[in-house]
Enzyme design. Structure first.
Site, PDB file in Angstrom:
ATOM      1  N   ASP A  28      -7.861  -0.097   4.861  1.00 48.46           N
ATOM      2  CA  ASP A  28      -8.834  -0.523   5.865  1.00 48.46           C
ATOM      3  C   ASP A  28     -10.140   0.270   5.775  1.00 48.46           C
ATOM      4  OD1 ASP A  28      -6.601  -1.903   6.520  1.00 48.46           O
ATOM      5  OD2 ASP A  28      -6.226  -0.877   8.421  1.00 48.46           O
ATOM      6  N   ASP A  71       0.827  -1.227   0.000  1.00 51.45           N
ATOM      7  CA  ASP A  71       0.000   0.000   0.000  1.00 51.45           C
ATOM      8  C   ASP A  71       0.852   1.266   0.000  1.00 51.45           C
ATOM      9  OD1 ASP A  71       0.834  -0.525   2.612  1.00 51.45           O
ATOM     10  OD2 ASP A  71      -1.044   0.102   3.552  1.00 51.45           O
TER      11      ASP A  71
END
Ligand code: ADP
Length: 392
Positions: free
Chosen positions: A186, A46
């Site tokens: 998330d 990420d």
């Protein structure tokens, strides 16, 4: 998913009971929920602007509450392991000055969301939180708390409803008020997650693509190793720095733009450790892309092989595994019908808790029932008809 956790209706009932006990007889007006997540593949990609492939879980955070007439906020959590008092009261600054983080620390996630809410100012409110996402277990209880609260505020004072902006606001909340420099994964999957799908997220463009994952013969098992293995203090920033260094030596904006050919050509300009870190990231980004292709084809054996390669790379090149996790992966791979197994790690400091994901061929009627009966996206819930709160 194993099924010893309360469903959404049970969580709403629990939160309503607690609301009644704490705030008197009055019933809450609003109920919302948002899911936790597990990342299937794409680890430490990420922050290198690569791809991740999480899926939302039937484990959710529920918030029930009501608007009040003043500027006061009262929050109660049912999570006894949240740390500190389980109730907190504070006032919303009337002059627009920022809400400062403080104690108890769990309330900072909520304060951050209030601070970054995209249709300020928010009114005063009372709310109770109940969650089936284990706290600090690597399944993003914090993101589900943020997204649930953002969804709650949307019911009190609607914003424009843009989902990507909602996820970004929740990420900001975690950065500024919880002090955790997390990526976008998330919050993104908690906002956008959809039942029966994984979510491919391009962490550079923020484009999100649903990948169907609803084969009734497939079971995804998450195992907590109960070993607290932390990428503590300096280790996480060190990994990030090594990636940035490698990208800069390769003349790339990020490792997303680099190939193994680029890396091998620059081999003598990189020290061994930096080379290994970069190799993990470059190959993991490629593996994540391949994993999506295999899922689309239903080629689970290939998908499982990619999971194991991901694990081996995290163990040998990125050096973020531990022997207990390696043992669990080996043990899982010895079980007949298991396609793949790997550790998952949070990409934030101090959170390298070990969890395994094991797709298997074992068909489980109970598991697929659970799968149908839970929420996989952030949403408003119907308080008058709790049975309507499932996605079935
Ligand atoms: P993860 O998000 O992986 O579960 P984190 O350490 O990032 O782990 O976040 C966990 C923290 O989030 C908890 O220690 C607590 O402060 C907060 N939190 C999450 N869920 C709740 C909840 N239901 N009630 C109160 N605080 C919560």
């Amino acid at each position: 998913m194993a099924s010893s956790f309360p469903n959404v209706s049970e969580l709403v009932a629990r939160a309503r009971r607690l609301y009644g006990q704490v705030f008197g007889e009055e019933a809450p007006q609003v109920a919302v929920s948002a899911p936790g997540r597990v990342n299937l593949i794409g680890e430490h990609t990420d922050y290198n602007q690569g791809f991740v492939l999480p899926m939302a879980l039937p484990l959710v955070t529920v918030v029930v509450g009501s608007q009040t007439s003043g500027q006061d906020v009262s929050l109660v959590t049912a999570a006894e392991d949240a740390g500190g008092p389980l109730r907190v009261d504070f006032s919303l600054p009337s002059d627009g000055s920022p809400l400062s983080p403080g104690l108890p620390s769990w309330a900072n996630y909520v304060k951050g969301v209030i601070q970054h809410y995209r249709a300020p100012p928010v009114p005063g409110f009372r709310a109770v939180i109940a969650s089936s996402v284990p706290l600090g277990g690597g399944l993003s209880s914090s993101a589900s708390l943020e997204v649930a609260f953002y969804t709650f505020l949307q019911q009190l004072k609607p914003d424009d409803g843009d989902k990507v902006s909602k996820a970004l606001a929740c990420q900001q909340a975690e950065h500024t008020h919880a002090g955790v420099p997390c990526g976008i994964m998330d919050q993104f999957v908690s906002v956008l997650g959809r039942e029966g799908h994984a979510l491919l997220i391009d962490c550079r463009s923020l484009e999100a693509t649903f990948v169907p994952l609803a084969d009734p013969g497939l079971v995804i098992l998450i195992t907590n190793s109960n070993v607290k293995h932390s990428l503590t203090g300096s280790e996480y920033p060190t990994r990030r720095r090594q990636c940035e260094e490698a990208a800069s030596i390769l003349g790339k904006a990020s490792l997303r733009d680099a190939t193994m050919k680029d890396l091998d050509e620059a081999r003598d300009r990189l020290d061994d450790v930096t080379y290994q870190r970069a190799r993990h990231v470059i190959e993991e980004i490629e593996r994540t892309v391949q994993a999506v292709e295999t899922l689309k084809r239903g080629a689970y054996t290939e998908f499982g092989k990619l999971m194991v390669e991901s694990h081996n790379s995290l163990r040998d090149l990125y050096e973020v595994s531990c022997k207990e996790l390696d043992e669990l992966v080996s043990a899982a791979m010895e079980v007949e019908g298991v396609f793949g197994s790997r550790m998952t790690v949070c990409s934030i400091p101090d959170q390298g808790r070990g969890i395994l994901v094991l797709p298997t061929t074992t068909s489980s009627e109970k598991a697929s029932q659970d799968h149908r009966n839970h929420n996989f996206t952030s949403k408003m819930l119907n308080l008058n008809s709790p049975d309507n709160n499932s996605n079935s």
